[in-house]
Design a protein around this motif. Structure first.
Motif, mmCIF file in Angstrom:
data_model
loop_
_atom_site.group_PDB
_atom_site.id
_atom_site.type_symbol
_atom_site.label_atom_id
_atom_site.label_comp_id
_atom_site.label_asym_id
_atom_site.label_seq_id
_atom_site.Cartn_x
_atom_site.Cartn_y
_atom_site.Cartn_z
ATOM 1 N N SER A 114 0.513 12.750 -5.038
ATOM 2 C CA SER A 114 -0.899 12.815 -5.432
ATOM 3 C C SER A 114 -1.095 12.734 -6.948
ATOM 4 C CB SER A 114 -1.520 14.131 -4.934
ATOM 5 O OG SER A 114 -1.227 14.387 -3.584
ATOM 6 N N TYR A 116 -7.976 12.248 -2.680
ATOM 7 C CA TYR A 116 -7.444 13.432 -1.988
ATOM 8 C C TYR A 116 -8.673 14.267 -1.661
ATOM 9 C CZ TYR A 116 -4.027 11.651 -5.271
ATOM 10 O OH TYR A 116 -3.273 10.802 -6.045
ATOM 11 N N GLY A 144 -5.910 11.614 2.787
ATOM 12 C CA GLY A 144 -5.242 11.036 1.617
ATOM 13 C C GLY A 144 -5.337 9.528 1.738
#
Ligand code: BTN
Length: 326
Positions: A130, A137, A212
């Motif tokens: 991430s 996210y 995601g």
């Protein structure tokens, strides 16, 4: 450490996004900040991995395009029940799912979006890579008027919502779902979801739905081992994530409302036209067991139906699928 998003940082990045040099004093004057406060902002961006060049007397420039998330831009594009959605935006945190799980429970839908996760979680105990300012996210806490046992199929419905959003944003039909919840384009993973549920009072269950989506990540990223792609690679251009976030949220909440009302069965026709596996030979891995067979769709609980070599049809509630190259 949890860091709230800083709207001034977002605005400074918008100024720099023209790719030109901007000096610290001019930027500072714009926002009533000192040159050294601007320098600190640049340091912060560098610490997050953003490449900035600085030249004496000319100032700072971004090496790559960058548009940060902006709460107002996202909210402006939401088309449902705005007043009922609490939207939180963070610069950095461990995991958007974990943050929602720790928040005091109040009525209503909560959404948490972050520029970076330091402990992003994937399915089956994996990490979700991430990096800052690059992808989406996003987690949504949704209170269902259902017992936990009635939430089977939810992760498939979330996958359908994601595919709908990506098809409508890109105007491309090639997005599909690999059961239960990998979103693929051209056989490569572009997004996934992770759902965690908490039982509340009688017939109320809170689901934390984490999404995601690889947006601007480029192929030189070596942290991910499975074949993957991103919206930038698919569309061949840098993407402003704000609009995509809003389209994703609109689609997600519409699908969750319908799931709350009608359950998974309602989505079976949509599943059939979005599923990448139907009629393909697949292997299903579950812990240390492997089953081979032909995928033939899902049942009313969202379980994968497979026709085994013996001809028998079996339903599977969990596991990881891969297509057998034959
Ligand atoms: C998967 O393995 O495919 C699921 C990935 C889910 C990642 C998202 S990113 C936002 C939310 N927060 C997390 O820690 N995980 C989910």
């Amino acid at each position: 450490m949890i860091k709230k998003s800083n709207p001034t940082l977002t605005k400074i990045v918008n100024i720099l996004n023209d790719g030109q040099y901007h000096d610290g004093t001019t930027i500072g004057d714009h926002f009533g900040m000192t040159r050294s406060a601007v320098w600190k902002m640049m340091q912060k961006l560098s610490q997050h991995g953003i490449k900035i060049t600085s030249i004496k007397r000319r100032g700072y420039a971004l090496e790559e395009p960058l548009i940060l998330l902006d709460r107002n831009k996202i909210r402006a594009e939401l088309d449902l029940e705005k007043e009922k959605i609490e939207l939180f935006l963070y610069e950095s945190l461990s995991s958007t799912n974990d943050l929602l799980a720790e928040m005091p429970k109040k009525k209503g839908i909560k959404v948490c979006i972050a520029e970076k996760q330091t402990k992003g979680k994937g399915r089956l105990g994996r990490n979700w890579y991430s990096p800052f300012g690059t992808n989406i996210y996003l987690s949504c806490l949704y209170p269902f008027q259902k017992d936990i046992s009635e939430l089977a199929g939810l992760s498939l419905v979330v996958s359908l919502a994601m595919v709908d959003a990506l098809r409508s944003y890109s105007q491309l039909n090639g997005f599909c779902v690999k059961w239960p919840n990998d979103i693929l384009y051209d056989g490569k993973k572009v997004a996934g979801n992770l759902i965690e549920v908490q039982a509340e009072a009688h017939r109320v269950s809170n689901a934390i739905i984490g999404i995601g989506l690889n947006v601007n990540m480029q192929q030189d990223e070596r942290q991910i081992t499975q074949p993957w792609t991103s919206m930038r690679s698919i569309l061949g251009k840098y993407i402003d994530r704000n609009k995509l976030c809003a389209i994703m949220l609109n689609s997600l909440i519409k699908h969750l409302q319908q799931f709350n009302q009608y359950g998974f069965e309602h989505f079976i026709p949509q599943w059939s036209e979005t599923d990448c596996l139907t009629n393909r030979h697949v292997v299903l891995k579950n812990l240390d067991k492997k089953v081979e067979g032909k995928a033939i769709g899902v049942n009313e609980q969202g379980h994968l139906l497979m026709q085994l070599k013996s001809g028998k049809i079996s339903a599977f509630s969990s596991g990881e699928t891969s297509v057998l190259k034959k």
